[in-house]
Design an enzyme around this catalytic site. Structure first.
Site, PDB file in Angstrom:
ATOM      1  CE  LYS A  83       0.150 -13.311   5.195  1.00 56.25           C
ATOM      2  NZ  LYS A  83       1.179 -12.601   5.934  1.00 56.25           N
ATOM      3  N   GLY A 183       8.304   6.208   5.871  1.00 56.74           N
ATOM      4  CA  GLY A 183       7.143   5.630   6.548  1.00 56.74           C
ATOM      5  C   GLY A 183       7.280   5.684   8.055  1.00 56.74           C
ATOM      6  N   GLY A 185       5.156   4.971  10.371  1.00 57.32           N
ATOM      7  CA  GLY A 185       3.984   4.281  10.906  1.00 57.32           C
ATOM      8  C   GLY A 185       4.346   3.604  12.206  1.00 57.32           C
ATOM      9  CB  VAL A 187       7.640  -0.677  11.845  1.00 55.40           C
ATOM     10  CG1 VAL A 187       9.093  -1.127  11.936  1.00 55.40           C
ATOM     11  CG2 VAL A 187       6.711  -1.887  11.926  1.00 55.40           C
TER      12      VAL A 187
HETATM   13  N1  LIG Z   1       3.897  -4.152  11.994  1.00 56.77           N
HETATM   14  C1  LIG Z   1       4.625  -5.248  11.920  1.00 56.77           C
HETATM   15  O1  LIG Z   1       4.773  -5.988  12.898  1.00 56.77           O
HETATM   16  C2  LIG Z   1       5.333  -5.610  10.639  1.00 56.77           C
HETATM   17  C3  LIG Z   1       6.026  -6.826  10.581  1.00 56.77           C
HETATM   18  C4  LIG Z   1       6.730  -7.148   9.404  1.00 56.77           C
HETATM   19  C5  LIG Z   1       6.691  -6.283   8.330  1.00 56.77           C
HETATM   20  N2  LIG Z   1       5.998  -5.113   8.414  1.00 56.77           N
HETATM   21  C6  LIG Z   1       5.978  -4.225   7.243  1.00 56.77           C
HETATM   22  O2  LIG Z   1       6.560  -2.974   7.588  1.00 56.77           O
HETATM   23  C7  LIG Z   1       5.914  -1.917   6.891  1.00 56.77           C
HETATM   24  C8  LIG Z   1       5.378  -0.901   7.896  1.00 56.77           C
HETATM   25  O3  LIG Z   1       4.473  -1.549   8.780  1.00 56.77           O
HETATM   26  P1  LIG Z   1       3.655  -0.710   9.861  1.00 56.77           P
HETATM   27  O4  LIG Z   1       3.028  -1.729  10.749  1.00 56.77           O
HETATM   28  O5  LIG Z   1       4.517   0.354  10.434  1.00 56.77           O
HETATM   29  O6  LIG Z   1       2.536  -0.075   8.931  1.00 56.77           O
HETATM   30  P2  LIG Z   1       1.747   1.307   9.147  1.00 56.77           P
HETATM   31  O7  LIG Z   1       0.576   1.227   8.243  1.00 56.77           O
HETATM   32  O8  LIG Z   1       1.556   1.577  10.599  1.00 56.77           O
HETATM   33  O9  LIG Z   1       2.784   2.424   8.607  1.00 56.77           O
HETATM   34  C9  LIG Z   1       3.079   2.639   7.278  1.00 56.77           C
HETATM   35  C10 LIG Z   1       3.389   4.129   7.139  1.00 56.77           C
HETATM   36  O10 LIG Z   1       3.857   4.355   5.821  1.00 56.77           O
HETATM   37  C11 LIG Z   1       3.260   5.545   5.339  1.00 56.77           C
HETATM   38  N3  LIG Z   1       3.279   5.518   3.879  1.00 56.77           N
HETATM   39  C12 LIG Z   1       2.444   4.879   3.025  1.00 56.77           C
HETATM   40  N4  LIG Z   1       2.806   5.128   1.754  1.00 56.77           N
HETATM   41  C13 LIG Z   1       3.889   5.905   1.803  1.00 56.77           C
HETATM   42  C14 LIG Z   1       4.721   6.491   0.819  1.00 56.77           C
HETATM   43  N5  LIG Z   1       4.500   6.304  -0.487  1.00 56.77           N
HETATM   44  N6  LIG Z   1       5.763   7.246   1.232  1.00 56.77           N
HETATM   45  C15 LIG Z   1       5.996   7.446   2.547  1.00 56.77           C
HETATM   46  N7  LIG Z   1       5.248   6.916   3.517  1.00 56.77           N
HETATM   47  C16 LIG Z   1       4.206   6.162   3.152  1.00 56.77           C
HETATM   48  C17 LIG Z   1       1.867   5.544   5.946  1.00 56.77           C
HETATM   49  O11 LIG Z   1       1.287   6.833   5.963  1.00 56.77           O
HETATM   50  C18 LIG Z   1       2.163   5.016   7.349  1.00 56.77           C
HETATM   51  O12 LIG Z   1       2.481   6.074   8.251  1.00 56.77           O
HETATM   52  C19 LIG Z   1       4.827  -2.603   6.037  1.00 56.77           C
HETATM   53  O13 LIG Z   1       5.363  -2.857   4.769  1.00 56.77           O
HETATM   54  C20 LIG Z   1       4.591  -3.905   6.758  1.00 56.77           C
HETATM   55  O14 LIG Z   1       4.111  -4.912   5.863  1.00 56.77           O
HETATM   56  C21 LIG Z   1       5.324  -4.753   9.550  1.00 56.77           C
END
Ligand SMILES: NC(=O)c1ccc[n+]([C@@H]2O[C@H](COP(=O)([O-])OP(=O)(O)OC[C@H]3O[C@@H](n4cnc5c(N)ncnc54)[C@H](O)[C@@H]3O)[C@@H](O)[C@H]2O)c1
Length: 363
Positions: A83, A183, A185, A187
């Site tokens: 990383k 969340g 988001g 994912v």
């Molecule tokens: N995108 C990827 O490929 C990937 C891969 C592995 C792990 N992850 C992990 O998965 C998680 C989500 O990733 P993502 O890409 O969807 O991120 P993202 O930023 O698109 O979505 C995160 C969502 O969580 C919401 N959020 C933040 N704080 C919150 C809370 N306290 N309560 C409820 N909702 C809340 C945000 O408003 C947002 O809609 C992260 O922890 C990320 O590290 C993502």
């Protein structure tokens, strides 16, 4: 804290190599940490973050690179774990010279480390880094990249959840189960789609009004609740943390109604010992780094020349891996998080050992 020991301690961190990169003119201050190359070149993203001090940056890169070694090992990839962090404010400090200087340092490692996106870096940044190095993934589709990794992350989480359901209830179907997603988001949205098409009931929350609007418009059948506390204390079978890390902690585990936890967020266990609390409460936890590895599988595929179907097939194997881990945990009487670490350690040791078989050109 020193590089050769953990914070305040004398135990070696176990990292193979930590490289400090500085280019004063562009303002680049980066640290690349390679935890292990036992399985192949180390792969892991670049986090661009305004750390409070150098010690925090070192701590983060050491922790994150070790996590990547375990994730890549359990994803079945021929890749080790690494990383990088760039110390700075991405909104203020990111520039073409800085990213290209960083690319040259990545190149200087000769392929021991492959970089990708992480917090604060995006596909267009990797396109820029790629102008100076071959050892980069997570580029835009226009540049032969894998694109948005949340697609296969969500698919993999869904497969891991199916395996957990099979272990808990005897069927991999989520039909009729109530799944709580924290969340919505990138994912969380894809995961909602997979769950609804499997016949699950979805209840969700987010801190963003836009996420709520998206849900109301796209999937009116999803129940929305105000916050995470309301979600986890409601009548759900599965809890899927898909927002930030630390979702499972001393406050949340005691009040959790779900008996399965399977979500995308990284580092869901707030501290060592939470895995035991979950076990004691009879909650089946599908280890985060195992079931959220679809994203790294997607970007790793780019190294061979991206093929979505091949990457999806590999992400589908998260189902089998999760099943194996849950069975091993049961057999050995340990929490699934411990069983996953053991399996990853074993793969790194067994496959890594093969490198001691000397090839003709090695002297
Ligand atoms: N995108 C990827 O490929 C990937 C891969 C592995 C792990 N992850 C992990 O998965 C998680 C989500 O990733 P993502 O890409 O969807 O991120 P993202 O930023 O698109 O979505 C995160 C969502 O969580 C919401 N959020 C933040 N704080 C919150 C809370 N306290 N309560 C409820 N909702 C809340 C945000 O408003 C947002 O809609 C992260 O922890 C990320 O590290 C993502």
């Amino acid at each position: 804290m020193g590089v050769f020991s953990t914070a305040g301690g004398t135990e070696p961190t176990g990292h193979e190599q930590v490289v400090f990169c500085s280019d004063q003119q562009s303002g680049l201050r980066a640290i690349i940490a390679i935890y292990s190359t036992a399985l192949g070149p180390a792969l892991g993203g670049t986090r661009f973050y305004p750390y409070a001090n150098e010690e925090d940056a070192i701590h983060d890169v050491l922790e994150l690179s070790r996590g990547m070694a375990y994730k890549n090992a359990m994803a079945g990839l021929d890749l080790g774990g690494g990383k990088a962090v760039i110390w700075g404010d991405p909104d203020r400090d990111k520039s073409e010279p800085l990213l290209r200087a960083y690319g040259r340092f990545v190149e200087s490692l000769g392929g021991r480390y492959y970089t990708a996106c992480d917090v604060g870096t995006y596909v267009q940044d990797m396109d820029m880094v790629a102008r100076e190095t071959r050892f980069v993934t997570g580029r835009s589709e226009a540049h032969g990249g894998a694109g948005d990794s949340s697609v296969l992350t969500a698919y993999g989480v869904f497969q891991g959840m199916r395996a957990a359901a099979e272990h808990r209830w005897g069927s991999p179907s989520l039909a009729g189960r109530r799944v709580g997603i924290a969340g919505l988001g990138k994912v969380g949205k894809h995961l909602t789609r997979h769950l609804l098409s499997d016949g699950a009931q979805v209840v969700a929350t987010d801190v963003s009004q836009r996420a709520f609007e998206w849900a109301r418009e796209t999937y009116p059948q999803v129940d929305l609740v105000d916050d995470v506390t309301a979600l986890i204390t409601s009548d759900i079978d599965v809890y899927a943390p898909c927002a930030l890390g630390g979702a499972l902690n001393d406050d949340t585990v005691p009040v959790l109604r779900a008996t399965v936890v399977a979500g995308a967020a990284n580092n869901q266990l707030a501290h060592p010992g939470v895995e035991k609390l979950l076990d004691e409460r009879g909650v089946l936890y599908a280890p985060d780094y195992v079931i959220n590895s679809g994203g790294v599988i997607q970007v790793a595929d780019e190294i061979e020349g991206f093929n979505f179907e091949r990457a999806k097939l590999r992400a589908g194997k998260i189902y089998d891996t999760t099943r194996q881990i849950l069975l091993l945990a049961q057999e050995e009487g340990v929490p699934p998080a411990v069983a996953a670490d053991r399996m990853a350690d074993r793969r790194m040791a067994e496959v890594g050992r093969l490198r001691t078989i000397r090839l003709r050109h090695e002297r």
